[in-house]
Design an enzyme around this catalytic site. Structure first.
Site, short mmCIF file in Angstrom:
data_model
loop_
_atom_site.label_atom_id
_atom_site.label_comp_id
_atom_site.label_asym_id
_atom_site.label_seq_id
_atom_site.Cartn_x
_atom_site.Cartn_y
_atom_site.Cartn_z
N ASP A 1 2.40 9.03 7.03
CA ASP A 1 1.06 8.43 7.00
C ASP A 1 0.31 9.11 5.85
OD1 ASP A 1 -1.54 7.66 7.33
OD2 ASP A 1 -1.70 8.29 9.44
N TYR B 1 -12.67 -3.46 -1.58
CA TYR B 1 -11.33 -3.30 -2.17
C TYR B 1 -11.44 -2.94 -3.65
CZ TYR B 1 -6.53 -4.59 -3.50
OH TYR B 1 -5.24 -4.59 -3.98
N ASP C 1 2.80 -12.33 -4.00
CA ASP C 1 3.24 -12.89 -2.72
C ASP C 1 3.97 -11.82 -1.92
OD1 ASP C 1 3.95 -14.52 -0.66
OD2 ASP C 1 4.75 -16.13 -1.93
N ARG D 1 -3.17 -12.51 4.93
CA ARG D 1 -4.54 -12.87 4.54
C ARG D 1 -4.69 -14.39 4.50
NH1 ARG D 1 -3.64 -8.31 1.60
NH2 ARG D 1 -2.99 -9.23 -0.37
P1 NAD Z 1 1.71 -4.83 1.91
O1 NAD Z 1 0.23 -4.74 1.99
O2 NAD Z 1 2.37 -6.06 2.41
O3 NAD Z 1 2.35 -3.57 2.62
C1 NAD Z 1 1.69 -2.34 2.60
C2 NAD Z 1 2.61 -1.27 3.15
O4 NAD Z 1 1.82 -0.08 3.26
C3 NAD Z 1 3.14 -1.58 4.54
O5 NAD Z 1 4.54 -1.34 4.58
C4 NAD Z 1 2.39 -0.58 5.44
O6 NAD Z 1 3.13 -0.16 6.57
C5 NAD Z 1 2.15 0.57 4.45
N1 NAD Z 1 1.06 1.43 4.89
C6 NAD Z 1 -0.14 1.04 5.40
N2 NAD Z 1 -0.86 2.12 5.76
C7 NAD Z 1 -0.10 3.21 5.44
C8 NAD Z 1 -0.31 4.60 5.58
N3 NAD Z 1 -1.43 5.10 6.11
N4 NAD Z 1 0.66 5.44 5.16
C9 NAD Z 1 1.80 4.96 4.64
N5 NAD Z 1 2.07 3.65 4.49
C10 NAD Z 1 1.11 2.78 4.88
O7 NAD Z 1 2.18 -4.56 0.42
P2 NAD Z 1 1.63 -5.13 -0.96
O8 NAD Z 1 0.86 -6.39 -0.78
O9 NAD Z 1 2.78 -5.07 -1.87
O10 NAD Z 1 0.54 -4.03 -1.41
C11 NAD Z 1 0.96 -2.77 -1.87
C12 NAD Z 1 -0.11 -2.21 -2.77
O11 NAD Z 1 -0.33 -3.11 -3.86
C13 NAD Z 1 -1.47 -2.00 -2.12
O12 NAD Z 1 -2.05 -0.83 -2.61
C14 NAD Z 1 -2.26 -3.21 -2.58
O13 NAD Z 1 -3.64 -2.98 -2.59
C15 NAD Z 1 -1.70 -3.37 -3.98
N6 NAD Z 1 -1.91 -4.69 -4.55
C16 NAD Z 1 -1.40 -5.79 -3.91
C17 NAD Z 1 -1.62 -7.04 -4.44
C18 NAD Z 1 -1.11 -8.30 -3.76
O14 NAD Z 1 -1.56 -9.40 -4.13
N7 NAD Z 1 -0.20 -8.21 -2.80
C19 NAD Z 1 -2.34 -7.18 -5.64
C20 NAD Z 1 -2.83 -6.03 -6.27
C21 NAD Z 1 -2.61 -4.79 -5.71
#
Ligand code: NAD
Length: 249
Positions: A58, A151, A185, A192
């Site tokens: 975590d 965010y 994706d 969301r």
């Molecule tokens: P996701 O949001 O689908 O998955 C996030 C992962 O983080 C999950 O496996 C979850 O279990 C883990 N997690 C959550 N809380 C945690 C904690 N306290 N400790 C350890 N792990 C934890 O994945 P995603 O959409 O690929 O997003 C990953 C990152 O990319 C994030 O920082 C997000 O803000 C960023 N991001 C995503 C997008 C998008 O469109 N998906 C765009 C820009 C940035």
């Protein structure tokens, strides 16, 4: 093998961009240490890509981070990927929402950097280089989006942290950059969309703002992740690198 002999830790590696990055780095020869709070998704990672090490972590728990850092070898690469998307205007944000998003999206990176930087300094002293990659977003100081105030504020802070670390350690061979994806994706994006009042309309709207006519896939992100963690990016530090399909053109 662009990451041969490198030990790289990636957070949020259970799913989405973190998971795809763990696999991409392993395929480029890195010893990958994948961490996530979700043990179930993490457990399937070595099945998909044998050799990846997994640890439940975590990133909001400083004691857990310190304990893990004490057990692991020094890192050549650290990808702080964990983050959470709050949906709402400034009027919708509660004090608890604010604290949670800051804790997960930015304070976690401060904790991880503090815990793993001493080992990375040793590696950089021995090999001339080590790389930290922090997950930001195009929704940050780079561009504002509706319903993304909290965010975007945290992701702007990620760029500040990145530049600070880059400035402090540049002379030691440690580089620090921020990845700023567009709309990717991933399972959380699907969540969301599903949570929107009209999910079909919500997906259409996400796609409508894409100049390239489609959402990004995780595989659109991993080449930049591998590049920034590899020595190919040895002259790049303190940068916020957009991989957004032209949204911010
Ligand atoms: P996701 O949001 O689908 O998955 C996030 C992962 O983080 C999950 O496996 C979850 O279990 C883990 N997690 C959550 N809380 C945690 C904690 N306290 N400790 C350890 N792990 C934890 O994945 P995603 O959409 O690929 O997003 C990953 C990152 O990319 C994030 O920082 C997000 O803000 C960023 N991001 C995503 C997008 C998008 O469109 N998906 C765009 C820009 C940035």
């Amino acid at each position: 093998m662009r990451l041969k002999d490198k030990t790289i830790l990636i957070s949020a590696a259970g799913q989405g961009i973190g998971r795809a990055s763990a696999i991409a780095c392993a395929r480029e020869g890195a010893r990958v240490i994948a961490v996530d709070i979700n043990e179930a998704t993490l457990a399937t990672l070595p099945e998909e890509c044998p050799g990846i090490e997994i640890h439940k972590l975590d990133v909001c728990d400083g004691a857990q981070i310190e304990a893990l850092a004490g057990r692991l070898p020094a890192l050549d690469g650290l990808f702080n990927c964990a983050g959470y998307v709050h949906n709402g205007t400034v009027l919708d944000i509660s004090e608890d929402d604010w604290a949670f998003s800051f804790d997960l999206n930015i304070t976690s990176m401060f904790r991880m950097s503090k815990a793993f930087l001493p080992g990375m300094r040793e590696r950089a002293k021995a090999n001339g280089t080590a790389s930290i990659l922090n997950m930001s977003s195009m929704a940050s100081s780079l561009k504002g989006f509706p319903m993304r105030t909290l965010y975007g504020t945290t992701k702007a802070a990620v760029i500040g942290l990145t530049k600070g670390i880059a400035a402090d350690f540049v002379k030691e061979g440690i580089r620090c950059n921020a990845l700023c994806p567009g709309t990717v994706d991933t399972p959380s994006l699907r969540g969301r969309i599903a949570a929107a009042p009209d999910p079909v309309e919500a997906e259409k709207n996400f796609i409508a703002r894409q100049p390239m006519g489609r959402l990004a896939t995780v595989d659109d992100m991993t080449p930049m992740v591998v590049y920034l963690l590899s020595d190919e990016s040895r002259f790049v530090s303190g940068q916020a690198l957009l991989v957004d399909g032209g949204v911010t053109i």
